[in-house]
Design a protein around this motif. Structure first.
Motif, short mmCIF file in Angstrom:
data_model
loop_
_atom_site.label_atom_id
_atom_site.label_comp_id
_atom_site.label_asym_id
_atom_site.label_seq_id
_atom_site.Cartn_x
_atom_site.Cartn_y
_atom_site.Cartn_z
N LYS A 1 3.39 8.51 2.22
CA LYS A 1 3.85 9.87 1.97
C LYS A 1 4.12 10.65 3.24
O LYS A 1 4.83 11.66 3.23
N ASP A 2 3.59 10.18 4.37
CA ASP A 2 3.85 10.87 5.65
C ASP A 2 5.13 10.39 6.32
O ASP A 2 5.44 10.77 7.45
N GLY A 3 5.89 9.50 5.64
CA GLY A 3 7.16 9.01 6.19
C GLY A 3 7.04 7.74 6.99
O GLY A 3 8.04 7.20 7.46
N SER A 4 5.84 7.21 7.15
CA SER A 4 5.64 5.95 7.86
C SER A 4 5.58 4.79 6.86
O SER A 4 5.62 4.99 5.64
N TYR A 5 5.49 3.57 7.41
CA TYR A 5 5.48 2.37 6.57
C TYR A 5 4.38 1.43 7.05
O TYR A 5 4.03 1.42 8.24
N VAL A 6 3.88 0.63 6.12
CA VAL A 6 2.87 -0.35 6.49
C VAL A 6 3.11 -1.64 5.70
O VAL A 6 3.50 -1.60 4.54
N ALA A 7 2.91 -2.76 6.36
CA ALA A 7 3.04 -4.07 5.72
C ALA A 7 2.00 -5.00 6.34
O ALA A 7 1.52 -4.75 7.46
N GLU B 1 -2.08 -5.99 9.72
CA GLU B 1 -1.32 -4.81 9.32
C GLU B 1 -0.28 -4.46 10.38
O GLU B 1 -0.57 -4.41 11.57
N GLN B 2 0.94 -4.22 9.90
CA GLN B 2 2.05 -3.84 10.77
C GLN B 2 2.48 -2.43 10.38
O GLN B 2 2.73 -2.17 9.20
N HIS B 3 2.58 -1.53 11.36
CA HIS B 3 2.91 -0.14 11.07
C HIS B 3 4.27 0.23 11.68
O HIS B 3 4.63 -0.24 12.76
N ALA B 4 5.00 1.05 10.95
CA ALA B 4 6.28 1.58 11.44
C ALA B 4 6.26 3.09 11.24
O ALA B 4 6.09 3.56 10.11
N ARG B 5 6.44 3.82 12.33
CA ARG B 5 6.32 5.28 12.24
C ARG B 5 7.62 5.97 11.89
O ARG B 5 7.63 7.12 11.47
N ASN B 6 8.75 5.24 12.06
CA ASN B 6 10.06 5.85 11.80
C ASN B 6 11.05 4.77 11.39
O ASN B 6 10.70 3.58 11.31
N GLU B 7 12.31 5.18 11.17
CA GLU B 7 13.33 4.23 10.69
C GLU B 7 13.64 3.15 11.72
O GLU B 7 13.91 1.99 11.36
N GLU B 8 13.59 3.49 13.00
CA GLU B 8 13.85 2.50 14.04
C GLU B 8 12.77 1.42 14.04
O GLU B 8 13.07 0.22 14.11
N GLU B 9 11.52 1.82 13.95
CA GLU B 9 10.42 0.85 13.91
C GLU B 9 10.43 0.07 12.60
O GLU B 9 10.03 -1.09 12.56
N ASP C 1 13.04 -6.95 10.72
CA ASP C 1 13.53 -8.10 11.49
C ASP C 1 12.42 -9.13 11.72
O ASP C 1 12.67 -10.34 11.64
N ARG C 2 11.21 -8.67 12.00
CA ARG C 2 10.09 -9.59 12.22
C ARG C 2 9.76 -10.36 10.95
O ARG C 2 9.48 -11.56 11.00
N ILE C 3 9.79 -9.67 9.83
CA ILE C 3 9.50 -10.32 8.55
C ILE C 3 10.57 -11.37 8.24
O ILE C 3 10.26 -12.50 7.84
N SER C 4 11.84 -10.99 8.42
CA SER C 4 12.95 -11.90 8.09
C SER C 4 13.03 -13.07 9.06
O SER C 4 13.43 -14.17 8.67
N ALA C 5 12.65 -12.83 10.31
CA ALA C 5 12.75 -13.88 11.33
C ALA C 5 11.88 -15.08 11.01
O ALA C 5 12.25 -16.22 11.29
N VAL C 6 10.71 -14.83 10.39
CA VAL C 6 9.79 -15.94 10.10
C VAL C 6 10.01 -16.51 8.70
O VAL C 6 9.23 -17.35 8.22
N GLY C 7 11.08 -16.05 8.03
CA GLY C 7 11.45 -16.64 6.75
C GLY C 7 10.93 -15.93 5.52
O GLY C 7 11.15 -16.39 4.40
N PHE C 8 10.23 -14.82 5.71
CA PHE C 8 9.72 -14.08 4.56
C PHE C 8 10.76 -13.06 4.07
O PHE C 8 11.71 -12.75 4.78
N TYR C 9 10.53 -12.56 2.88
CA TYR C 9 11.38 -11.53 2.31
C TYR C 9 10.61 -10.21 2.29
O TYR C 9 9.38 -10.20 2.26
N TYR C 10 11.33 -9.11 2.30
CA TYR C 10 10.67 -7.80 2.28
C TYR C 10 11.23 -6.97 1.14
O TYR C 10 12.35 -7.15 0.69
N LYS C 11 10.41 -6.05 0.68
CA LYS C 11 10.86 -5.04 -0.28
C LYS C 11 10.12 -3.75 0.01
O LYS C 11 8.88 -3.74 0.07
N ILE C 12 10.88 -2.70 0.22
CA ILE C 12 10.29 -1.39 0.47
C ILE C 12 9.87 -0.78 -0.86
O ILE C 12 10.68 -0.65 -1.79
N VAL C 13 8.60 -0.44 -0.97
CA VAL C 13 8.04 0.06 -2.22
C VAL C 13 7.15 1.27 -1.97
O VAL C 13 6.65 1.47 -0.86
N THR C 14 6.97 2.07 -3.02
CA THR C 14 5.98 3.14 -2.96
C THR C 14 4.59 2.53 -3.19
O THR C 14 4.46 1.35 -3.58
#
Length: 317
Positions: free
Chosen positions: A52-58, A64-72, A78-91
């Motif tokens: 809810k604060d606009g950041s992301y975690v996976a 745990e991997q954290h992203a504070r903004n759209e660039e991160e 890219d890191r997730i896709s590079a190792v062959g995994f798939y991602y989905k942004i969810v609430t």
């Protein structure tokens, strides 16, 4: 008498980074034929939770991997896709639903698998096609059948599984996406007797066995290219003196067919740890190995001249 340069890889397991490297290698090495020999889809879905604060975690590899903004966020994807995994942004709520609803999770996973294969086919069509390179993209035993339709729709990329594909008027590629039974009951695991029957039917219809190229995902049994760590009944590694114990896990059917028909070349994958080459009679067999989860591409380059292998090497990059 001309030559044919083949660039071969296998077991990319969904790694976007390795696939992009392969596309680049096709151009750099001026390949005539590019072949991916199976296990092209990834093994896991990584939910990226939008907080809810606009950041992301996976969570990736238990960390745990954290992203504070759209660039991160883009870097995390890219890191997730590079190792062959798939991602989905969810609430947070969507993540909880995915965690509790196995059917929903499986459907989302399949959709993402199909989406990435479509992206890979599009990349080949948009980048490789103009270089007049034949591009063969074959599933392997790990891959769901839903991806076949995507590959088969392409007017450029060819799925050689269960087919004989003509190359440069001289060589025929014989494709098999199956593997002998594994402990993981993969979608395209079949009994070795069934694999032998499949290969026999294909090889009987090859016009010239001496110039044929067998692209079988499973490597031939009892060679330098089918050695994998031995597992106990709980699928844990067996060690002796602190060292891993290795055993042959390839297909006896593939070996039997190679011994019988002696194609010019065998291109294989499946066993990631068994990078290298061997000979079965006159047939050169190669497994480039795989380190897809490190974003490392392994490729085999072979140069053929009619019924002879003029040169070969296995490269890592």
């Amino acid at each position: 008498m001309g030559t044919l340069k083949i660039l071969f890889t296998s077991d990319l397991h969904g790694s976007d980074l390795c696939y992009r490297k392969f596309i680049k290698a096709i151009q750099n090495y001026k390949a005539d034929v590019a072949i991916i020999g199976g296990d092209i889809t990834g093994k896991a879905l990584v939910p990226v939770i939008a907080k809810k604060d606009g950041s992301y975690v996976a969570t990736l590899f238990g960390v745990e991997q954290h992203a504070r903004n759209e660039e991160e966020l883009a870097e995390l994807i890219d890191r997730i896709s590079a190792v062959g995994f798939y991602y989905k942004i969810v609430t947070i709520e969507e993540h909880e639903e995915l965690s509790q609803n196995h059917s929903l999770l499986e459907n989302v996973f399949k959709e993402l698998i199909v989406e990435r294969i479509k992206k890979w086919v599009d990349l080949a069509e948009n980048i490789v096609k103009e270089h007049k390179v034949q591009f063969l993209l074959m599933p392997g035993n790990d891959d769901i059948y839903e991806i076949d339709e995507i590959i088969n729709k392409s007017e450029y990329v060819v799925n050689p599984a269960g087919k004989i594909i003509q190359i440069n008027g001289i060589h025929e590629v014989v494709g098999s996406c199956h593997a002998n039974i594994t402990p993981w009951n993969c979608p395209r695991d079949i009994e070795d007797t069934a694999l032998e029957a499949e290969l026999e039917e294909l090889m009987m219809n090859v016009k010239n066995k001496n110039t044929a190229i067998l692209v079988a995902h499973a490597p031939p049994y009892g060679t330098q290219i089918d050695l994998a760590p031995a597992l106990d009944k709980d699928l844990k590694y067996i060690t002796k003196g602190g060292q891993l114990v290795f055993e042959h896990v390839g297909s006896k059917a593939v070996r039997k067919v190679i011994e019988k028909y002696q194609p010019l070349l065998g291109l294989h994958g499946h066993v990631h740890e068994s990078k290298g080459y061997d000979k079965i009679g006159r047939t050169l067999v190669i497994n480039p190995g795989s380190e897809y989860n490190e974003g490392i591409l392994h490729v085999a380059i072979t140069i053929l001249s009619d019924d002879k292998v003029k040169g070969y090497m296995v490269l890592t990059g």
